[in-house]
Design a protein around this motif. Structure first.
Motif, PDB file in Angstrom:
ATOM      1  N   SER B  77       0.832  -1.202   0.000  1.00  0.00           N
ATOM      2  CA  SER B  77       0.000   0.000   0.000  1.00  0.00           C
ATOM      3  C   SER B  77       0.867   1.251   0.000  1.00  0.00           C
ATOM      4  CB  SER B  77      -0.890  -0.007   1.242  1.00  0.00           C
ATOM      5  OG  SER B  77      -1.379   1.291   1.484  1.00  0.00           O
ATOM      6  N   GLN B  80      -2.422   6.678   2.367  1.00  0.00           N
ATOM      7  CA  GLN B  80      -3.618   7.453   2.058  1.00  0.00           C
ATOM      8  C   GLN B  80      -3.255   8.904   1.864  1.00  0.00           C
ATOM      9  OE1 GLN B  80      -5.516   6.163   5.680  1.00  0.00           O
ATOM     10  NE2 GLN B  80      -7.281   5.448   4.493  1.00  0.00           N
ATOM     11  N   SER B  81      -4.018   9.553   1.055  1.00  0.00           N
ATOM     12  CA  SER B  81      -3.793  10.966   0.816  1.00  0.00           C
ATOM     13  C   SER B  81      -3.964  11.744   2.116  1.00  0.00           C
ATOM     14  CB  SER B  81      -4.785  11.474  -0.229  1.00  0.00           C
ATOM     15  OG  SER B  81      -4.887  12.871  -0.155  1.00  0.00           O
ATOM     16  N   ARG B  85      -7.902  11.534   2.114  1.00  0.00           N
ATOM     17  CA  ARG B  85      -7.928  10.258   2.831  1.00  0.00           C
ATOM     18  C   ARG B  85      -8.236   9.095   1.901  1.00  0.00           C
ATOM     19  NH1 ARG B  85      -4.709  10.488   6.035  1.00  0.00           N
ATOM     20  NH2 ARG B  85      -5.422   8.645   7.136  1.00  0.00           N
ATOM     21  N   ARG B  86      -8.180   9.339   0.580  1.00  0.00           N
ATOM     22  CA  ARG B  86      -8.390   8.232  -0.337  1.00  0.00           C
ATOM     23  C   ARG B  86      -7.098   7.442  -0.458  1.00  0.00           C
ATOM     24  NH1 ARG B  86     -10.712  10.088  -5.920  1.00  0.00           N
ATOM     25  NH2 ARG B  86     -10.290   7.884  -6.320  1.00  0.00           N
ATOM     26  N   SER B  87      -7.223   6.171  -0.844  1.00  0.00           N
ATOM     27  CA  SER B  87      -6.043   5.336  -0.996  1.00  0.00           C
ATOM     28  C   SER B  87      -5.217   5.829  -2.203  1.00  0.00           C
ATOM     29  CB  SER B  87      -6.466   3.878  -1.205  1.00  0.00           C
ATOM     30  OG  SER B  87      -5.660   3.274  -2.165  1.00  0.00           O
ATOM     31  N   GLU B  91      -5.784   6.126  -6.366  1.00  0.00           N
ATOM     32  CA  GLU B  91      -5.541   7.392  -7.063  1.00  0.00           C
ATOM     33  C   GLU B  91      -4.622   7.174  -8.284  1.00  0.00           C
ATOM     34  OE1 GLU B  91      -6.277  11.441  -7.425  1.00  0.00           O
ATOM     35  OE2 GLU B  91      -7.216   9.896  -6.188  1.00  0.00           O
TER      36      GLU B  91
END
Lengths: 343, 323
Positions: B77, B80-81, B85-87, B91
């Motif tokens: 991973s 997160q932004s 807070r998106r992965s 993105e």
């Protein structure tokens, strides 16, 4: 005498360059009989290679123009259309180039490059062309030819590549082979092997050969007739024995004096002073006069024509010097080489 | 061959660590406060501290870098932004196809312009075609891509109405809310951006192909081919082109890798939210995880394509052995 195989008459080739017109070949005439070996000797830039590229029609048509006649079995190659020239090239007249390291295409297998030469001229199945390629590789002495036919050029040494080039030249059984300094890029032991191979194959195949070289030793070993070129012109010609026994042009004397010999102890090799002239603007009169130790006032004004001045009617040279001096100097040179050989 | 691959992969790993580390260092050298931006304009200082702790920004940067590596290796991973807070993985997966469409589409156009044009100008130097091609090269090299993009979108898109002037359509898995989708819409929207990028890049390629072909034409083995009696088309096809194209392969591979990192100007002009746009946006917001994601993707693209080039090269040039 039968009709000559190749009859070159008053050949002139000019290149237009940014600096002006370069006359790389200026009024050269010679003939070659079937099966004969003709040696063309001269320094770099004397026009020997261009003469042969012109015969093959391989000069860049954009920059080069040629006049005169190149009669191959009576057919003028200078006037022949491109398609006819392609028919002749690689088939009736083949060429071996100086540098075997760069003369083969690096991305194709040896077998393919040899077979291509067959397939370009004969409508035979691919298999048969490869069989012929294999036969020739064996003839030029490539060991394990069955396997090596599938190798790429970089897997061969220089000498082996030159053998491949010779195989390629011979593959269509040409009447004339033009060998442009075939041994210059090779080391000395390989040179001897390649020369011996060329001579043997030339006899087997019965092809005539034009051997271009700056090495008099190569000429002495292989040629029947010799032409000495200087600054785009022929300065001396004759039978190989006659040329070596009685060289009659001061330039030829220089060439012979500069031959290294194993059996002679000389302080320094003779060196022809100066540089070959620029062909953009060649000297007036005899082109050799600025470098000639025997130059007379007439040499600066009048261009000497090829003429017989000695006893051998086939031996000609272009020099104003009187016959006695020529004979005396030739005798001195030859005897000095001979005495050298005996000491 | 296997040893070669293993060595290349180890090198890729070293390169990867170097690139990500440098990105981290640069990010922490910049006097900015990502937590402040993430927390919003009206946040109290306590709230900003809270956000800072939540994002892990109160730890020393090497700790953060270690955590980043650990998460990447163990969970695959990118995090997160900071802002949305998106992965980051999502993105990148959203943005990469857009940039890839642009780059590969453009490359196809580049090669179909540059190879024929380069060859013909090499065969007829100083001819009308050659001179025209060289003028084009000059234009392609000198004009900025955004200018060409703007002019094309104004003339072709707005005035003539032949193409859309902006936007991107998915080919597969078209979202419900999308106004367009499918192969046709995708191509219809990509044609102008691809053409713009191609015009810019092709200039260099025409000149390069021309130089390579001219160079190869003067090779001894080409003279040998002619001396064999090969007609000129055969000489060109069989002896010139393959040799001349070898360096072009390298250049194409390198450029694809490089461009995949984002063609920022062209993406901006045509409103394509690809990797270039994403990178710019994340820099503006000090959104380290997203920026790091784009950098990593770019680095992987370059590493992967230079490997592809090397393998391809060994396949087409028998002189090269991978050891």
């Amino acid at each position: 005498m039968s009709e000559p195989l190749l009859d070159v008459r008053d050949l002139r080739t000019e290149f237009s360059t940014d600096d002006g017109i370069v006359r790389a070949v200026d009024g050269v005439s010679f003939t070659i009989e079937p099966g004969q070996v003709l040696g063309i000797v001269g320094e770099s830039g004397s026009g020997k290679s261009v003469t042969c590229l012109t015969v093959m029609g391989l000069n860049d048509a954009k920059f080069a123009t040629s006049t005169g006649e190149v009669l191959f079995r009576g057919e003028d190659l200078l006037k022949a259309p491109g398609a006819r020239l392609r028919e002749i090239r690689g088939n009736e007249i083949a060429m071996i180039f100086q540098d075997p390291m760069t003369s083969l295409n690096p991305v194709h297998k040896i077998g393919r490059q040899l077979a291509e030469a067959v397939l370009l001229h004969e409508d035979v199945p691919r298999k048969q062309a490869y069989a012929r390629a294999l036969e020739l590789l064996k003839a030029v002495g490539i060991p394990r030819a069955e396997r090596r036919i599938d190798d790429y050029p970089h897997q061969f040494s220089g000498g082996m590549r030159q053998r491949v080039m010779i195989a390629m030249a011979l593959i269509n059984n040409p009447d004339l082979i033009i060998a442009d300094e075939p041994t210059t890029a090779l080391d000395v032991t390989t040179q001897a092997q390649i020369l011996a191979l060329l001579k043997r194959l030339q006899e087997d195949f019965g092809s005539a050969v034009i051997m271009i070289t700056h090495d008099l030793g190569v000429v002495a070993e292989t040629a029947d007739e010799v032409i000495v070129m200087y600054a785009a012109r022929i300065v001396e010609r004759g039978h190989v024995r006659s040329i070596f026994n009685e060289p009659r042009h001061p330039y030829s004397w220089g060439l012979m004096g500069s031959l290294p010999r194993l059996d002679m102890n000389v302080e320094r090799l003779y060196q022809i002073p100066g540089q070959p002239p620029s062909l953009l603007n060649p000297p007036a009169g005899c082109r050799f006069h600025p470098r000639c130790a025997y130059a007379m006032p007439i040499c600066r004004e009048q261009d000497p024509a090829l003429a017989v001045t000695g006893t051998d009617p086939s031996h000609e040279e272009a020099c104003h010097l009187d016959a006695e001096t020529k004979a005396r100097r030739a005798a001195e040179l030859v005897s000095s080489l001979m005495t050298g050989a005996s000491t | 061959m296997l040893r070669y691959l293993i060595r290349r992969l180890l090198w890729a790993l070293v390169l990867f660590i170097a690139v990500t580390f440098v990105t981290y260092v640069i990010f922490f050298l910049v006097p900015a406060n990502p937590a402040r931006l993430a927390a919003g304009q009206s946040a109290t200082p306590e709230r900003v501290e809270e956000v800072k702790h939540f994002l892990g920004l109160d730890r020393p940067f090497y700790v953060q870098y270690g955590k980043f590596l650990k998460r990447l290796v163990l969970e695959g991973s990118l995090g997160q932004s900071f802002v949305t807070r998106r992965s980051v993985n999502e993105e990148i997966l959203r943005a990469a196809p857009i940039t890839a469409s642009l780059v590969f589409g453009a490359m196809v156009l580049v090669l179909s312009i540059a190879i024929p044009l380069g060859i013909f100008s090499a065969l007829r130097p100083r001819s009308l075609l050659d001179r025209a091609a060289m003028i084009y090269v000059l234009i392609g090299i000198s004009l900025p891509s955004f200018w060409i993009g703007l002019v094309l979108s104004y003339v072709v898109g707005f005035k003539l109405g032949l193409t859309p002037i902006a936007g991107y359509c998915e080919v597969f898995s078209v979202p419900e809310a999308a106004i367009c989708g499918g192969l046709w819409d995708w191509a219809y929207h990509m044609i102008l951006p691809c053409l713009t990028l191609a015009i810019v890049v092709a200039g260099t390629y025409v000149r390069f192909v021309r130089a390579e072909v001219m160079d190869t034409l003067s090779m001894d083995y080409v003279r040998t081919a002619r001396a064999k009696g090969a007609p000129e088309p055969t000489v060109i096809r069989s002896h010139v082109l393959r040799n001349a194209m070898l360096p072009v392969v390298t250049m194409v591979g390198m450029d694809i890798g490089l461009l995949l990192g984002g063609a920022i100007f062209i993406e901006t002009v045509f409103g394509l939210n690809g990797l270039g746009g994403t990178a710019i946006e994340s820099i503006g917001r000090f959104d380290l995880p997203v920026l790091q994601g784009v950098v990593i993707f770019g680095a992987i693209a370059i590493i992967a394509f230079s490997l592809v080039v090397d393998l391809l090269y060994a396949w087409i040039d028998p002189r090269i052995r991978l050891t």
